[in-house]
Scaffold this active site. Structure first.
Site, mmCIF file in Angstrom:
data_model
loop_
_atom_site.group_PDB
_atom_site.id
_atom_site.type_symbol
_atom_site.label_atom_id
_atom_site.label_comp_id
_atom_site.label_asym_id
_atom_site.label_seq_id
_atom_site.Cartn_x
_atom_site.Cartn_y
_atom_site.Cartn_z
ATOM 1 N N THR A 20 1.103 -0.993 0.099
ATOM 2 C CA THR A 20 -0.044 -0.009 -0.135
ATOM 3 C C THR A 20 0.973 1.071 -0.094
ATOM 4 O OG1 THR A 20 -0.232 -0.087 2.445
ATOM 5 C CG2 THR A 20 -1.866 -1.268 1.203
ATOM 6 N N ASP A 52 0.524 -4.907 3.391
ATOM 7 C CA ASP A 52 1.655 -4.313 4.005
ATOM 8 C C ASP A 52 1.671 -2.750 3.812
ATOM 9 O OD1 ASP A 52 4.759 -4.703 4.371
ATOM 10 O OD2 ASP A 52 4.547 -3.228 2.831
ATOM 11 N N TYR A 57 4.271 5.738 4.366
ATOM 12 C CA TYR A 57 3.525 6.128 3.518
ATOM 13 C C TYR A 57 2.263 7.014 3.514
ATOM 14 C CZ TYR A 57 5.525 1.553 2.358
ATOM 15 O OH TYR A 57 6.319 0.424 2.244
ATOM 16 N N GLY A 280 1.416 -3.862 -5.575
ATOM 17 C CA GLY A 280 0.849 -2.783 -5.252
ATOM 18 C C GLY A 280 -0.527 -2.206 -6.167
ATOM 19 N N ARG A 282 -3.742 0.859 -6.512
ATOM 20 C CA ARG A 282 -4.601 1.968 -5.930
ATOM 21 C C ARG A 282 -6.094 1.967 -6.112
ATOM 22 N NH1 ARG A 282 -1.588 7.206 -7.961
ATOM 23 N NH2 ARG A 282 -2.625 7.991 -6.149
#
Length: 333
Positions: A20, A52, A57, A280, A282
């Site tokens: 993430t 994770d 971040y 990853g 989004r």
């Protein structure tokens, strides 16, 4: 989905895990909070059990959004593996490494609050802080472990020499390091972990989007986009990598795989690959890209053909510099 135990811990998780970093927004063009929450929930719905994240971040934003997602997910908390990190601090000048024991105590409490949980499954030191002794940091992490606040101890971006020193004072259950088909400069570190029963997690598994096939040779990256400062996307090697990715796409098409599935499978099937792949996303739609990777398989002949494709276009896949990703030490500020 296939699961494995994380090193010598009693924590088990799916080999494909959601990373993430991008959800935090910083360096990735901002954050759509609702889309981020739905992305985490979509991954969980598809069977992914390990998420994770890290305070670094988005200065806590990624953790907050993961916390909101798991609170509204129908999957029980005990069936999820939350992996987060510590050891990064912030000033007006930006991020810097800070693994002082008193700082770790504060970070753990802050992460528990943001994630809305009372324990962390995998707690990792994000970057080695050579301004602080490894002994002090390791002993503090073991204290958290012995108290039951964390279920497994992890390090991230630590060299074999640093891991040797750490293990004098505390166990290492997991090690998170940079690896993908195009960037193999830390592959010896993965071999070290395999020999010492330390579970490995790969970050940058899709080469920051290059292994999705969405970039062309005329791609440009604005200031603030982390790819504007990463060697992989700059200079004479960039078009060579694009040529390699285009040929890898053809290879994947012939095997009824998409490029993301190919990148994930390479990490899982390569003899020096990783135990757990952090991939990853989004947006919920991006979760679809990894569907089916768990059931696929690359043979030794497939892996050799992939290498032949890559080395035809790029002379040295071991060329890289971890320092281009890491925040400075306190003494460097």
């Amino acid at each position: 989905m296939e699961k494995r135990t994380l090193g010598k811990s009693n924590v088990e998780a799916t080999r494909i895990a959601l990373g993430t970093w991008a959800i935090g927004g910083s360096g990735w063009g901002g954050t759509d909070e609702e889309a981020s929450i739905q992305t985490v929930k979509e991954a969980i719905d598809r069977g992914v059990t390990m998420i994770d994240t890290a305070p670094a971040y988005g200065e806590g934003l990624s953790e907050e959004l993961v916390g909101k997602a798991i609170q509204t997910s129908p999957v029980d908390r005990k069936d999820l593996v939350l992996a987060t990190k510590a050891g990064i601090n912030f000033s007006d000048d930006g991020a810097f490494r800070d693994s002082r024991p008193e700082r770790l105590e504060k970070e753990l409490n802050d992460s528990l609050n943001r994630l809305q949980t009372d324990y962390i499954d995998v707690y990792q030191i994000h970057w080695p802080d050579t301004d602080e002794s490894i002994e002090a940091t390791a002993k503090k992490m073991k204290e958290f472990f012995d108290e039951g606040k964390i279920r497994a101890i992890g390090v991230s971006n630590f060299s074999p020499e640093q891991m040797d020193e750490w293990q004098k004072y505390a166990p290492i259950h997991t090690s998170q390091m940079h690896l993908n088909m195009l960037q193999r400069y830390l592959i010896d570190w993965f071999d070290y972990c395999h020999k010492h029963d330390i579970a490995t997690l790969s970050w940058g598994s899709l080469a920051h989007g290059m292994l999705t096939g969405k970039y062309t040779k005329d791609a440009t990256f604005p200031d603030g986009d982390l790819r504007s400062n990463i060697e992989l996307f700059q200079g004479d090697r960039f078009p060579a990598f694009i040529d390699a990715v285009e040929e890898l796409q053809e290879f994947a098409d012939k095997r009824d795989l998409n490029l993301i599935q190919l990148a994930v499978r390479w990490l899982m099937d390569h003899e020096s690959g990783t135990d757990f792949v952090l991939w990853g996303a989004r947006k919920p739609s991006q979760v679809e890209g990894v569907k089916g990777a768990d059931e696929a398989n690359l043979s030794s002949d497939d892996l050799k053909e992939i290498d032949d494709i890559l080395y035809k276009h790029v002379d040295d896949l071991n060329n890289g510099d971890l320092n281009e990703y890491g925040p400075p030490l306190r003494s460097e500020k």
